[in-house]
Design an enzyme around this catalytic site. Structure first.
Site: not given
Ligand code: CP
Length: 286
Positions: A53-54, A83, A104, A132
């Site tokens: 999603r993100t 590396k 991320r 998040h």
């Molecule tokens: N909700 C969420 O962070 O989903 P993903 O890990 O798929 O990005």
């Protein structure tokens, strides 16, 4: 890089700022001609952890605003991190090619460290168990859209309270509103109880999966679940949210229940992330 705006923590957003993002998100949801805002701009996604999603909602949001995408997924293997290049230097490098980086990483302070060296805005797309922030804003936006307001609601969070970054950010975001908040750890093994009937009174049930990647414990007893025939009792007008991906706690058979609103929540990710990018691009001030 002190003069660059980033999105690193939900703590950056007060109530007024969050409500400005709601308003812009609602406008963008109706916008049929948003493709001019970011023409000529590039967004890079640099993900050291998996995502459906993100990453893809940020990319879709940016493309719909007229921009273009550079994408590094599975960056432990697919960048020069393999590396020995530190993640911060991968991001610093990419900040010379892109106008925004969505980042991320499994370490809790990773996005903040990257923001110290990058030449462009960094958006924290999940940092370890800690934060998040963009998920929290889209969670709040979903509650606001579905219930018409956030103040006055009874909200119960049921999940991996110690390890779910979505919960950490959501709880901080909810502190800006007048809500009654209840929490149940579904995965700790030392589950405490809420007073009888609490869940049945709640307007919003927010569930998360067991964050196995943080602690490795797959064998925890899940007490609270939906769609398995021994369900939690919910208020008729409650909504059930989940940041997804889900685990046992919500069986797909529950999707047919009108209270299941997590697929609407997924869809809201586009408009909210468009609004957050436009904030970083200077279209609105918070
Ligand atoms: N909700 C969420 O962070 O989903 P993903 O890990 O798929 O990005």
């Amino acid at each position: 890089m002190d003069d660059i705006k980033h999105i690193l923590s939900i703590d950056q957003f007060d109530r007024i700022g969050i409500e400005e993002i709601f308003k812009l998100s609602a406008t963008l949801e109706k916008e049929t001609n948003a493709g001019d805002y970011l023409q000529g701009k590039i967004l890079a996604t640099l993900f050291f952890e998996p995502s459906t999603r993100t990453r893809l909602s940020f990319e879709a949001a940016f493309i719909k605003l007229g921009g273009q995408i550079l994408s590094v997924e599975n960056a432990f293997d697919n960048s020069s991190n393999k590396k020995g290049e530190p993640a911060s230097e991968c991001a610093k490098t990419i900040s010379n090619y892109a106008d925004f980086i969505v980042f991320r990483h499994p370490e809790g302070n990773s996005a903040s460290e990257v923001a110290k060296v990058a030449n462009c805005p960094i958006i924290n797309a999940g940092s370890g168990s800690s934060e998040h922030p963009t998920q929290a804003i889209l969670d709040l936006y979903t509650i606001w859209k579905e219930k018409g307001q956030i103040d006055g609601l009874k909200i119960c969070i049921i999940g991996d309270l110690k390890h779910a970054r979505t919960i950490n950010s959501l709880k901080k975001a909810l502190a800006n509103f007048d809500v009654e908040l209840f929490e149940l750890d579904n995965f700790s093994g030392d589950m405490h109880e809420l007073p009888e009937g609490t869940i049945e009174k709640c307007d919003v049930i927010y569930m998360t999966r067991n964050q196995i990647e943080r602690h490795g414990n797959v064998a925890l007893n899940i007490k609270f679940a939906l769609g398995h025939g021994h369900d939690l009792k919910l208020k008729e007008k409650a909504i059930v949210l989940h940041p997804l991906p889900r685990g046992y706690e919500i069986d797909p058979s529950f999707d047919a229940d009108p209270r299941a609103r997590y697929w609407a929540q997924v869809k809201n990710g586009i408009a909210v992330r468009q609004a957050l990018i436009l904030y970083l691009a200077g279209y609105i001030k918070l």
